[in-house]
Design a protein around this motif. Structure first.
Motif, PDB file in Angstrom:
ATOM      1  N   GLY A  75       0.819  -1.210   0.000  1.00 15.98           N
ATOM      2  CA  GLY A  75       0.000   0.000   0.000  1.00 15.98           C
ATOM      3  C   GLY A  75       0.848   1.252   0.000  1.00 15.98           C
ATOM      4  O   GLY A  75       0.493   2.270  -0.588  1.00 15.98           O
ATOM      5  N   LEU A  76       1.987   1.175   0.657  1.00 16.92           N
ATOM      6  CA  LEU A  76       2.849   2.348   0.793  1.00 16.92           C
ATOM      7  C   LEU A  76       3.631   2.629  -0.482  1.00 16.92           C
ATOM      8  O   LEU A  76       3.896   3.774  -0.820  1.00 16.92           O
ATOM      9  N   SER A 132       3.064   1.123  -3.801  1.00 17.75           N
ATOM     10  CA  SER A 132       2.497   0.999  -5.138  1.00 17.75           C
ATOM     11  C   SER A 132       1.782   2.298  -5.472  1.00 17.75           C
ATOM     12  O   SER A 132       0.814   2.667  -4.836  1.00 17.75           O
ATOM     13  N   ILE A 133       2.303   2.983  -6.457  1.00 21.59           N
ATOM     14  CA  ILE A 133       1.777   4.299  -6.805  1.00 21.59           C
ATOM     15  C   ILE A 133       1.067   4.236  -8.149  1.00 21.59           C
ATOM     16  O   ILE A 133       1.606   3.682  -9.102  1.00 21.59           O
ATOM     17  N   GLY A 134      -0.168   4.771  -8.191  1.00 23.88           N
ATOM     18  CA  GLY A 134      -0.841   4.866  -9.483  1.00 23.88           C
ATOM     19  C   GLY A 134      -1.967   3.868  -9.672  1.00 23.88           C
ATOM     20  O   GLY A 134      -2.304   3.507 -10.785  1.00 23.88           O
ATOM     21  N   GLY A 135      -2.569   3.385  -8.591  1.00 26.44           N
ATOM     22  CA  GLY A 135      -3.784   2.591  -8.752  1.00 26.44           C
ATOM     23  C   GLY A 135      -3.598   1.098  -8.584  1.00 26.44           C
ATOM     24  O   GLY A 135      -2.483   0.595  -8.439  1.00 26.44           O
ATOM     25  N   GLY A 136      -4.740   0.399  -8.650  1.00 28.79           N
ATOM     26  CA  GLY A 136      -4.822  -1.020  -8.324  1.00 28.79           C
ATOM     27  C   GLY A 136      -3.805  -1.925  -8.990  1.00 28.79           C
ATOM     28  O   GLY A 136      -3.135  -2.724  -8.332  1.00 28.79           O
ATOM     29  N   ILE A 155     -10.157  -3.006  -8.416  1.00 29.06           N
ATOM     30  CA  ILE A 155      -9.330  -4.205  -8.611  1.00 29.06           C
ATOM     31  C   ILE A 155      -8.315  -4.399  -7.484  1.00 29.06           C
ATOM     32  O   ILE A 155      -8.157  -5.499  -6.969  1.00 29.06           O
ATOM     33  N   GLY A 156      -7.651  -3.312  -7.097  1.00 29.19           N
ATOM     34  CA  GLY A 156      -6.604  -3.424  -6.086  1.00 29.19           C
ATOM     35  C   GLY A 156      -7.139  -3.980  -4.770  1.00 29.19           C
ATOM     36  O   GLY A 156      -6.515  -4.814  -4.125  1.00 29.19           O
ATOM     37  N   SER A 180      -2.332   4.615   2.536  1.00 32.74           N
ATOM     38  CA  SER A 180      -2.847   5.659   1.650  1.00 32.74           C
ATOM     39  C   SER A 180      -3.847   6.552   2.376  1.00 32.74           C
ATOM     40  O   SER A 180      -3.929   7.741   2.102  1.00 32.74           O
ATOM     41  N   VAL A 230      -5.685  14.821 -16.570  1.00 27.62           N
ATOM     42  CA  VAL A 230      -6.509  13.692 -16.128  1.00 27.62           C
ATOM     43  C   VAL A 230      -7.478  13.295 -17.247  1.00 27.62           C
ATOM     44  O   VAL A 230      -7.703  12.106 -17.489  1.00 27.62           O
ATOM     45  N   MET A 275      -5.515  11.235 -19.719  1.00 26.99           N
ATOM     46  CA  MET A 275      -5.202   9.896 -19.219  1.00 26.99           C
ATOM     47  C   MET A 275      -6.457   9.030 -19.147  1.00 26.99           C
ATOM     48  O   MET A 275      -6.417   7.834 -19.417  1.00 26.99           O
TER      49      MET A 275
END
Lengths: 185, 180
Positions: B14-15, B17-21, B57-58, B86, B117, B120
């Motif tokens: 959790g700490l 992984s950056i950028g979503g599931g 998903i994550g 997070s 955004v 993306m």
């Protein structure tokens, strides 16, 4: 208390009806948070997404924490976040024994294929609303197009895109202010 | 003991992984390899299921992996451990943003980030289209029945402003009737 309950309930619904990752929650978020409860504007949601791209954790979770905090400070952030993850926990734990087999049934597969088509339709509208709130002039139009192109063709990491856009925009605004200031004098 | 290790591993995931599931995936692979909790093919199945079940998903993957390692407590604790970092980070950022929300610099930055955004999101909508409307990729041709349902639903979404759940329900029912 009532507000906390509403936060939990709305984010529970958002968690339960998000199919796919990250952005797939946008249609539900727009309906529950922006239209129904007016807890945040589309612009703020867009800001949260931008921050969520560069901070640790899942974007759905980050967005829930932001919206919850805005309503009810720390406790609101925690309650909204727990709301968004609870459906996943329940569904996966209850179904974990059969989940691997359930998708072998053609009828289940068909239902989910239909749902994914519906998600596409909902995303078109979400994209439209997000574009209306984010693209205001020529500069923001260019930023949107360039970000889309580098994401699609170069698979550039969102973090790089966000950081680059922030730096370029600060420079752009700085120069713009200088030019305007210069004219005044 | 395994439960504690599980929590610690998901906290780290959790700490970092950056950028979503899906950004948690590499961590999950590494976890399986290091502790032998599950194989790569187990994980691939879990990812597939997490993509189709409701919920981010994550979060789904964390619950699934956790419960496969340590049962129900594993599922709950893995998910909570994943989201705690997070929550803390976002609460801090939210507090700072609140303080500086009127600052010109912050406003300028977000003025430039909002269209980014949009860009993306456009890219990720394209890839969703690819898998849902085009049989996996744009070159393999469009699936006509899917496209027809899509066209009707887009019209519906813009014309009648009903709750997204309604359209998701319609999608499921039409999918079952016409065996998509």
């Amino acid at each position: 208390m009532r507000e906390l309950f509403n936060l939990f309930k709305s984010f529970f619904m958002i968690g339960a009806f998000t199919f796919g990752g990250g952005y797939a929650m946008l249609p539900m978020l727009e309906k529950e948070v922006v239209t129904k409860h007016k807890w945040a504007t589309m612009e703020e949601i867009s800001n949260y997404f931008a921050i969520g791209q560069c901070t640790p954790g899942i974007i759905a979770v980050n967005t829930a924490t932001f919206v919850g905090y805005k309503q009810k400070k720390n406790i609101g952030g925690i309650v909204a976040t727990l709301g968004v993850v609870t459906p996943s926990i329940i569904i996966i734990l209850v179904l974990s024994g059969i989940l691997e087999y359930i998708f072998d049934y053609p009828i289940v597969k068909s239902a989910f294929a239909g749902i994914s088509v519906a998600v596409c339709a909902l995303l078109v509208q979400a994209l439209w609303k997000l574009a209306k709130s984010g693209i205001k002039d020529v500069y923001t139009g260019i930023v949107a197009i360039v970000s889309a192109v580098v994401s699609v063709f170069f698979k550039l990491s969102p973090i790089i895109i966000v950081v680059a856009c922030a730096v370029v925009t600060i420079c752009y605004k700085f120069i713009l202010d200088k030019v305007k200031g210069g004219k005044k004098q | 003991m395994t439960l504690l290790t599980l929590c610690w591993e998901f906290f780290k995931t959790g700490l970092f992984s950056i950028g979503g599931g899906l950004a948690t995936l590499p961590f999950l692979f590494e976890m399986g390899e290091r502790y032998g909790w599950y194989t790569v093919s187990d994980l691939t199945n879990m990812v597939a299921v997490s993509e189709s079940t409701p919920g981010p998903i994550g979060v789904n993957m964390a619950t699934y992996v956790g419960s496969s390692v340590c049962g129900i407590p594993g599922g709950i604790l893995a998910t909570l451990s994943l989201i705690i970092p997070s929550i803390i980070v976002i609460l801090i950022i939210a507090r700072i943003l609140e303080k500086f929300s009127e600052s010109k610099l912050v406003k300028d930055v977000f003025y430039g980030l909002r269209p980014a955004v949009v860009g993306m999101l456009f890219a990720s909508v394209l890839s969703v289209f690819e898998s849902s409307l085009f049989n996996g990729d744009f070159l393999s041709g469009v699936d006509l029945s899917h496209l027809a349902l899509f066209a009707v639903l887009v019209l519906g979404v813009f014309k009648i402003k009903k709750h997204p759940i309604l359209f998701i329900g319609i999608g499921a029912v039409v999918g079952m009737i016409f065996s998509f």
